[in-house]
Design an enzyme around this catalytic site. Sequence first.
Site, PDB file in Angstrom:
ATOM      1  N   SER A 238      -3.562  -3.271  -0.573  1.00 35.31           N
ATOM      2  CA  SER A 238      -2.469  -4.006   0.057  1.00 35.31           C
ATOM      3  C   SER A 238      -2.957  -5.413   0.412  1.00 35.31           C
ATOM      4  CB  SER A 238      -2.037  -3.269   1.323  1.00 35.31           C
ATOM      5  OG  SER A 238      -1.084  -4.027   2.018  1.00 35.31           O
TER       6      SER A 238
ATOM      7  N   THR B 251      11.767  -7.131 -10.782  1.00 35.80           N
ATOM      8  CA  THR B 251      11.254  -8.483 -11.008  1.00 35.80           C
ATOM      9  C   THR B 251      10.012  -8.719 -10.148  1.00 35.80           C
ATOM     10  OG1 THR B 251      13.461  -9.261 -11.509  1.00 35.80           O
ATOM     11  CG2 THR B 251      11.860 -10.950 -10.880  1.00 35.80           C
TER      12      THR B 251
ATOM     13  N   ASN C 196      -7.906   3.999   8.790  1.00 37.07           N
ATOM     14  CA  ASN C 196      -7.352   2.797   9.430  1.00 37.07           C
ATOM     15  C   ASN C 196      -7.475   2.802  10.946  1.00 37.07           C
ATOM     16  OD1 ASN C 196      -5.429   4.911   8.566  1.00 37.07           O
ATOM     17  ND2 ASN C 196      -4.005   3.842   9.910  1.00 37.07           N
TER      18      ASN C 196
ATOM     19  N   CYS D  43       1.305   0.826  11.837  1.00 36.18           N
ATOM     20  CA  CYS D  43       2.369   1.065  10.854  1.00 36.18           C
ATOM     21  C   CYS D  43       3.327   2.134  11.338  1.00 36.18           C
ATOM     22  CB  CYS D  43       1.771   1.465   9.521  1.00 36.18           C
ATOM     23  SG  CYS D  43       0.695   0.198   8.904  1.00 36.18           S
TER      24      CYS D  43
ATOM     25  N   GLY E 227       0.809  -1.214   0.000  1.00 37.34           N
ATOM     26  CA  GLY E 227       0.000   0.000   0.000  1.00 37.34           C
ATOM     27  C   GLY E 227       0.843   1.265   0.000  1.00 37.34           C
ATOM     28  N   THR E 228       1.945   1.240   0.727  1.00 41.85           N
ATOM     29  CA  THR E 228       2.795   2.428   0.822  1.00 41.85           C
ATOM     30  C   THR E 228       3.342   2.803  -0.555  1.00 41.85           C
ATOM     31  OG1 THR E 228       3.389   1.853   3.082  1.00 41.85           O
ATOM     32  CG2 THR E 228       4.867   3.369   1.936  1.00 41.85           C
TER      33      THR E 228
ATOM     34  N   GLN F 158      -7.635  -0.092   3.640  1.00 40.86           N
ATOM     35  CA  GLN F 158      -8.428  -0.644   4.755  1.00 40.86           C
ATOM     36  C   GLN F 158      -9.835  -1.023   4.340  1.00 40.86           C
ATOM     37  OE1 GLN F 158      -7.521  -1.677   7.639  1.00 40.86           O
ATOM     38  NE2 GLN F 158      -5.482  -0.802   7.756  1.00 40.86           N
TER      39      GLN F 158
ATOM     40  N   HIS G 184      -1.819  -7.696   2.566  1.00 40.74           N
ATOM     41  CA  HIS G 184      -1.793  -8.244   3.930  1.00 40.74           C
ATOM     42  C   HIS G 184      -2.954  -7.766   4.798  1.00 40.74           C
ATOM     43  CE1 HIS G 184       0.147  -4.940   6.422  1.00 40.74           C
ATOM     44  NE2 HIS G 184       0.455  -4.509   5.226  1.00 40.74           N
TER      45      HIS G 184
HETATM   46  N1  PLP Z   1      -2.789   2.905   3.789  1.00 37.98           N
HETATM   47  C1  PLP Z   1      -3.526   2.534   4.847  1.00 37.98           C
HETATM   48  C2  PLP Z   1      -4.869   3.158   5.059  1.00 37.98           C
HETATM   49  C3  PLP Z   1      -3.045   1.577   5.735  1.00 37.98           C
HETATM   50  O1  PLP Z   1      -3.782   1.236   6.800  1.00 37.98           O
HETATM   51  C4  PLP Z   1      -1.765   1.009   5.505  1.00 37.98           C
HETATM   52  C5  PLP Z   1      -1.202   0.042   6.469  1.00 37.98           C
HETATM   53  O2  PLP Z   1      -1.651  -0.069   7.587  1.00 37.98           O
HETATM   54  C6  PLP Z   1      -1.054   1.426   4.378  1.00 37.98           C
HETATM   55  C7  PLP Z   1      -1.580   2.375   3.544  1.00 37.98           C
HETATM   56  C8  PLP Z   1       0.300   0.859   4.069  1.00 37.98           C
HETATM   57  O3  PLP Z   1       0.182  -0.399   3.452  1.00 37.98           O
HETATM   58  P1  PLP Z   1       1.435  -1.395   3.439  1.00 37.98           P
HETATM   59  O4  PLP Z   1       1.609  -1.884   4.820  1.00 37.98           O
HETATM   60  O5  PLP Z   1       1.029  -2.477   2.475  1.00 37.98           O
HETATM   61  O6  PLP Z   1       2.587  -0.625   2.920  1.00 37.98           O
END
Ligand code: PLP
Length: 400
Positions: A205, A243, A157, A331, A76-77, A185, A207
Amino acid sequence: MTRVLDKIYLDNNAATPLDAQVLDAMLPFFREDYGNASSLHSFGRSARKAVEKARADVALFIGAAFPEEIVFTSGGTEADNLALAGVLGASKDKRRHIITSQIEHRAILNTCEFLEQNDAAKVTYLPVDRYGAVDIDGLRKAIKEETALISIMYANNEVGTLEPVGPAAEIAGENGIIFHTDAVQAAGKIALDVRKERVDLASLSAHKIYGPKGVGALYIKKGVNIKPIMHGGHQEKGMRSGTENVAGIAGFGKACQIARKRLNEDMSHMAKLSDKLLEFITSRIDGAVLNGHPAERLINTLNVGFRGIDSESLIMNLDLCGIAASSGSACASGSMDPSHVLKAMGVEPSVAAGSLRFSLGRHNTAGDIERTCDVLLDTVRRLRDLRFSSGRPVPSRTVK
Ligand code: PLP
């Protein structure tokens, strides 16, 4: 999923357990199908097939029109970074203004800060109301001629509040501005439909939906022009060199397939359990306040402030009893700074300091919630007594 005996996991917004079927879908790509998805031989073709199947599954999950609209990332980041920097990189006529909100995830806020520090962007951070929702009129007023992008998260989140993504995307469209939503989320907890919501870009994301860590995607609507931020071997049609994480991507695809099929079942299961937990907390624990919208909220997310207690002690004490909850954004790597989300919502500091997030998942049971209620009642009572005997201020009312 393998349950850790006697442990109760209520931190599913931080990470979900890997689904057993997802693991099965990934294992061949660690064992026999270890080829590079760019290779022409049979090993490579097998990996490529898995990547393209996953792309189709992710697209179907979010209602994208074409699988090619999905670009795999490391999570997600990275998807958030690609959306923000990618739009600015492609922005013609020097449009450099971004509108976002004060309650976004750090992946958005810190990227905005970075872009500002490098004179690559000017950013407006929209305030939110006491429930954590962005005001649509405020958004309208913030638009400038130079606005290139509006980025508003689908659901928060920390408190779960659902943002007015549809109306915000409409306003963006009317003004010729690209609209991005961080849907990390929301995925798997509410039906996503990027076409219906008229979203141009959406971050995901794996996970958070019972898939593996380290893989995610950016949905890029066909025709939306963005510049890559990773340069190299031209993978993902040049949009994300490097990759492909074939096993991770295959797992992500499988997780989307499962989430799509189970969405209604998961939603009603989690809603039942979280309603029960909230009902218990508000009826049995005095001085407990729900942070976030009472109804327009992710069904699995409960953020509750316990007056007169600090959330760190509460988390540690619950952990000793085998219950995992969090104080908000996991996070932020253990940071115990006051939550920027609660601050933006104007939550009283004494409530914010004692706020805890319970985020439920599809594997939680009614038994988990019953035990959590018992332990919580006892722990809050004990911590408040301790505070009282140490002479520190206690809330005017005590635990029932
Ligand atoms: N955006 C939101 C709203 C999130 O809650 C999170 C992770 O908690 C992220 C982005 C980041 O995702 P990732 O952990 O896959 O980098």
